[in-house]
Design an enzyme around this catalytic site. Sequence first.
Site, PDB file in Angstrom:
ATOM      1  N   ARG A 236      12.044  55.331 -26.914  1.00 12.49           N
ATOM      2  CA  ARG A 236      10.705  54.797 -26.680  1.00 12.49           C
ATOM      3  C   ARG A 236      10.651  54.326 -25.236  1.00 12.49           C
ATOM      4  O   ARG A 236      11.640  53.812 -24.688  1.00 12.49           O
ATOM      5  CB  ARG A 236      10.382  53.644 -27.637  1.00 12.49           C
ATOM      6  CG  ARG A 236      10.096  54.096 -29.062  1.00 12.49           C
ATOM      7  CD  ARG A 236       8.793  54.864 -29.156  1.00 12.49           C
ATOM      8  NE  ARG A 236       8.464  55.266 -30.511  1.00 12.49           N
ATOM      9  CZ  ARG A 236       8.704  56.466 -31.027  1.00 12.49           C
ATOM     10  NH1 ARG A 236       9.332  57.376 -30.281  1.00 12.49           N
ATOM     11  NH2 ARG A 236       8.336  56.760 -32.265  1.00 12.49           N
ATOM     12  N   GLU A 265       2.467  54.992 -22.382  1.00 11.58           N
ATOM     13  CA  GLU A 265       1.943  56.340 -22.625  1.00 11.58           C
ATOM     14  C   GLU A 265       0.459  56.288 -22.993  1.00 11.58           C
ATOM     15  O   GLU A 265       0.030  55.374 -23.703  1.00 11.58           O
ATOM     16  CB  GLU A 265       2.721  56.997 -23.770  1.00 11.58           C
ATOM     17  CG  GLU A 265       4.136  57.366 -23.412  1.00 11.58           C
ATOM     18  CD  GLU A 265       4.843  58.135 -24.518  1.00 11.58           C
ATOM     19  OE1 GLU A 265       4.145  58.791 -25.323  1.00 11.58           O
ATOM     20  OE2 GLU A 265       6.066  58.089 -24.575  1.00 11.58           O
ATOM     21  N   HIS A 283       6.392  63.887 -23.711  1.00 11.50           N
ATOM     22  CA  HIS A 283       6.783  63.504 -25.068  1.00 11.50           C
ATOM     23  C   HIS A 283       6.875  64.729 -25.988  1.00 11.50           C
ATOM     24  O   HIS A 283       6.159  64.843 -26.990  1.00 11.50           O
ATOM     25  CB  HIS A 283       5.816  62.477 -25.655  1.00 11.50           C
ATOM     26  CG  HIS A 283       6.467  61.598 -26.687  1.00 11.50           C
ATOM     27  ND1 HIS A 283       6.220  60.249 -26.792  1.00 11.50           N
ATOM     28  CD2 HIS A 283       7.363  61.883 -27.667  1.00 11.50           C
ATOM     29  CE1 HIS A 283       6.934  59.746 -27.798  1.00 11.50           C
ATOM     30  NE2 HIS A 283       7.625  60.728 -28.338  1.00 11.50           N
TER      31      HIS A 283
END
Length: 317
Positions: A236, A265, A283
Amino acid sequence: MKLFVTRRMTPRAEATIRHRFDATFRDSTTPLTAVEAAAALRDYDAVIPTLGDGFGAAAFAGEGLRARLLANFGAGTNHIDLAAARAAGIAVTNTPDVVTDATADIALMLMLMTCRRASEGERRLRAGEWTGWHPTQLLGRHLGGMTVGIVGMGRIGKAIARRCHGGFGMDVVFFNRSHVSALDLPARQMPDLREMLAACDIAVIAVPGGTGTRHLIGPAELAALGPQGFLVNIARGDVVDESALIQALHEGQIAGAGLDVYEHEPHVPQGLLDAPNATLLPHLGTAAEEVRTDMALRALDNVTAFAAGRRPDDLVN
């Protein structure tokens, strides 16, 4: 039973979900806001949420909650306030296992791209700056013989370690908050994170997200990794202090970084975009059609079990 799915899924997954339940699919690629999340908890019996959806404490506040299950699409649940869900009597599941190999593959891709300067080379070629082969162009590092340090030796960490050791002959060290035994490869657990970072050539972050791991990698940890070390993050984004990482990349405090996740993000800071020694992916961790379908079907299995009064296999809360 009314089911709400917060994003569109693959065609096979959607067809299977619709066949089993009265399902509504939200036709958007953006995360649910906290207001939307609160409404979903009041309008549906179960929800299949995913990355970034706003199931913080505010979404569970007040009365009139209809939902009794959040069957998360993904292994990570840091976008869900688990304590608030528990207090509201809402179970939470995730989708482990099916994400492991795809995420580990992305880690290896980032390791190769970063150490071999692949992104930098492609940018130069596309810009017309490549003048032809010569013996000292874009010299990077060969993975063979390097030591990889894995932060978080769970399912994904172990899969990365197996690929590094078996595929590239790399030595493996790792940091994990609890003791890890019965590994199927030679790997040395180190009790101190900074000591492990100093001992490796390339560090791969594979810990869960959440308050317990936020900024686990900060200025001191990057300094321990050192000017010859590389950092890869497939966990993460907020596990790494992004401001400290940008400074470390631009000032040569570390050799480079490969990132598939970001602290805020989808915002990617200009400092990362400007760093020639950073490999940046949008991602892509589980972005293979069969993997995303398997993730949706795993979430669906949890909903099906819950609806039948059985304990879901992947209960996390």
